[in-house]
Design a protein around this motif. Structure first.
Motif, PDB file in Angstrom:
ATOM      1  N   ASP A 257       0.836  -1.203   0.000  1.00  0.00           N
ATOM      2  CA  ASP A 257       0.000   0.000   0.000  1.00  0.00           C
ATOM      3  C   ASP A 257       0.867   1.247   0.000  1.00  0.00           C
ATOM      4  OD1 ASP A 257      -2.189   1.628   0.107  1.00  0.00           O
ATOM      5  OD2 ASP A 257      -2.397   1.518   2.288  1.00  0.00           O
TER       6      ASP A 257
ATOM      7  N   ALA B  16       1.320   4.065   1.714  1.00  0.00           N
ATOM      8  CA  ALA B  16       0.888   4.433   3.064  1.00  0.00           C
ATOM      9  C   ALA B  16       1.099   5.902   3.358  1.00  0.00           C
ATOM     10  CB  ALA B  16       1.636   3.582   4.081  1.00  0.00           C
TER      11      ALA B  16
ATOM     12  N   ASN C 270      -0.513   9.327   4.315  1.00  0.00           N
ATOM     13  CA  ASN C 270      -1.764   9.798   4.901  1.00  0.00           C
ATOM     14  C   ASN C 270      -2.427  10.896   4.070  1.00  0.00           C
ATOM     15  OD1 ASN C 270      -1.475   8.059   7.114  1.00  0.00           O
ATOM     16  ND2 ASN C 270      -0.248   9.573   8.253  1.00  0.00           N
TER      17      ASN C 270
ATOM     18  N   LEU D 278      -9.932  -1.705  -3.085  1.00  0.00           N
ATOM     19  CA  LEU D 278      -9.812  -2.355  -1.779  1.00  0.00           C
ATOM     20  C   LEU D 278      -9.548  -3.853  -1.927  1.00  0.00           C
ATOM     21  CD1 LEU D 278     -12.721  -0.619   0.189  1.00  0.00           C
ATOM     22  CD2 LEU D 278     -10.293  -0.041   0.205  1.00  0.00           C
TER      23      LEU D 278
ATOM     24  N   TYR E 237      -1.679  -7.043   1.937  1.00  0.00           N
ATOM     25  CA  TYR E 237      -1.247  -5.983   2.829  1.00  0.00           C
ATOM     26  C   TYR E 237      -2.443  -5.326   3.548  1.00  0.00           C
ATOM     27  CZ  TYR E 237      -2.604  -2.731  -0.948  1.00  0.00           C
ATOM     28  OH  TYR E 237      -3.279  -2.042  -1.907  1.00  0.00           O
ATOM     29  N   MET E 238      -3.649  -5.847   3.313  1.00  0.00           N
ATOM     30  CA  MET E 238      -4.842  -5.314   3.969  1.00  0.00           C
ATOM     31  C   MET E 238      -5.592  -6.464   4.625  1.00  0.00           C
ATOM     32  SD  MET E 238      -7.978  -3.083   2.355  1.00  0.00           S
ATOM     33  CE  MET E 238      -6.921  -1.685   2.008  1.00  0.00           C
ATOM     34  N   SER E 239      -5.880  -6.326   5.911  1.00  0.00           N
ATOM     35  CA  SER E 239      -6.618  -7.350   6.646  1.00  0.00           C
ATOM     36  C   SER E 239      -8.120  -7.175   6.425  1.00  0.00           C
ATOM     37  CB  SER E 239      -6.297  -7.248   8.134  1.00  0.00           C
ATOM     38  OG  SER E 239      -6.792  -6.022   8.659  1.00  0.00           O
TER      39      SER E 239
ATOM     40  N   ASP F  85      -9.285  -4.085   8.088  1.00  0.00           N
ATOM     41  CA  ASP F  85      -8.972  -2.886   7.307  1.00  0.00           C
ATOM     42  C   ASP F  85      -9.925  -2.725   6.140  1.00  0.00           C
ATOM     43  OD1 ASP F  85      -6.868  -2.312   8.992  1.00  0.00           O
ATOM     44  OD2 ASP F  85      -5.401  -3.395   7.759  1.00  0.00           O
TER      45      ASP F  85
ATOM     46  N   ALA G  45     -13.189  -1.378   7.472  1.00  0.00           N
ATOM     47  CA  ALA G  45     -13.036   0.031   7.837  1.00  0.00           C
ATOM     48  C   ALA G  45     -12.976   0.919   6.598  1.00  0.00           C
ATOM     49  CB  ALA G  45     -11.786   0.218   8.687  1.00  0.00           C
ATOM     50  N   GLY G  46     -12.176   0.487   5.605  1.00  0.00           N
ATOM     51  CA  GLY G  46     -12.092   1.260   4.364  1.00  0.00           C
ATOM     52  C   GLY G  46     -13.418   1.336   3.640  1.00  0.00           C
TER      53      GLY G  46
END
Length: 378
Positions: free
Chosen positions: A90, A92, A94, A126, A134-136, A139, A142-143
């Motif tokens: 990702d 990352a 912000n 997503l 790299y995304m649980s 996550d 939430a996304g």
């Protein structure tokens, strides 16, 4: 369900999206500086150069987010997905949270097709994170929630603006109807008087020339009044012109309808009760209703000798009765078309009252109206 999905798919774009403004350019500049500073100052940032280049490179999509929302979403989220595939992780940064503005704009300014296709691209991004590992799942949830909230906000403001436009259209329609009623009640009244007086003058011109001169004098007077009222309405419509604020007609002005110079049957006016204390909208409505009723009686009541106007005011309501003694069979032509009675009913209904009209059992025609004294619907 099929009809609902079809209506969403066929939803058109909102009209007249706002153009680009200096604030949009300032936002892009500020976010660009913030992305560079974050890339320099964050020691834990993986793929620092790639992240900063991608996030800064897709910043211009914010400039066209209102006019081309689907294309901007496809460019921004597609680029981020491709970069994630290349680096295997990702971006990352912000500062990339500004992508929520694109999701918001997609639902605010896009068509139904744009919203469906663009949302598929967004949530596809997503899924790339899940595929690359790299995304649980947490996550992902939430996304999904954050992006859905941004889209829901855009949709809510979209439909709020649409509701506002419907309210404005309704106000415009009501204003047009009010102007149509005023034109009919005022100008038609004077024109009818001129027509009746002209007919009388033509009939008497050969035998009584002085009567013809008198008729022309009265026609000139009625024409001047009609022009004055028309000019007043035009000045109201032309908001850049100064408006002479004349007082609204009142119940006491009904005596003018019984003036000695008026053509046609004699008009008798009787007012009982505290008519001077009525609110202006109620007094004006009673006057207009009586004026239209007298005009109709002069125009249609054959062989009528008198027209009676009675107004009674009590503690709760105002009663109007206008009647003539014309022949019932000839008082109103069958199938006659016009907006007078419709406008009278609408005028009374707006104030919470009623208006009715019809022939009397023996002879003549009667109009009755009842309005609440306060002028507000019950």
């Amino acid at each position: 369900m099929h009809d609902l999905l079809r209506s969403v798919w066929d939803e058109p774009r909102p009209p007249n999206p706002p153009p680009r403004r200096w604030l949009d350019w300032a936002l892009v500049g500020a976010l660009g500086v913030a992305a560079v500073l974050e890339g320099v100052l964050r020691p834990d940032l993986p793929w620092r150069a790639v992240s900063v280049v991608v996030v800064v490179g897709i910043l211009p999509t914010l400039l066209w987010r209102r006019t081309r929302p689907l294309l901007m979403v496809a460019i921004a989220f597609g680029t981020c997905a491709a970069a994630s595939l290349v680096v295997g992780g990702d971006l990352a940064l912000n500062t990339a949270a500004y992508l929520l503005l694109l999701q918001y704009s997609l639902l605010r300014w896009g068509s139904g097709r744009d919203a469906v296709v663009g949302s598929s691209i967004v949530f596809g991004k997503l899924l790339v994170g899940i595929i690359l590992g790299y995304m649980s799942p947490a996550d992902l949830i939430a996304g999904f929630g954050i992006l859905s909230a941004a889209g829901a906000l855009g949709a809510a403001l979209r439909y709020r603006a649409r509701a506002r436009m419907r309210e404005l259209d309704q106000v415009k329609l009501l204003e047009r109807e009010r102007l149509a009623r005023d034109l009919h009640d005022t100008v038609a009244h004077h024109v009818s008087a001129m027509a009746i007086r002209a007919q009388a003058g033509l009939a008497m011109a050969a035998s009584q020339p002085n009567a013809a001169i008198e008729a022309l004098t009265l026609i000139e007077s009625e024409a001047s009044r009609a022009l004055t009222e028309m000019r007043g309405m035009v000045r109201v419509l032309r908001r850049n012109q100064p408006v002479e604020l004349a007082p609204s007609p009142r119940v006491s002005d009904l005596e003018l309808l019984a003036g000695p110079a008026r053509p046609g049957p004699a008009v008798e006016v009787e007012i009982t009760g505290a008519a001077d204390d009525l609110p202006p909208p109620v007094g004006a409505a009673i006057y207009r209703l009586a004026q239209e009723s007298v005009t109709n009686a002069r125009r249609h009541a054959r062989r009528a000798t008198r027209i009676e106007v009675r107004v009674a005011v009590d503690d709760t309501s105002v009663h109007l009765r206008v009647s003539d003694d014309g022949d019932t069979a000839l008082t109103r032509p069958a199938g006659s078309s016009g907006f007078g009675l419709i406008g009278m009913i609408e005028r009374a209904d707006l104030l919470g009252g009623t208006c009715e009209a019809g022939p009397d059992p023996d002879r003549g025609w009667t109009v009755t109206a009842v309005l609440p004294r306060t002028g507000t619907p019950a």
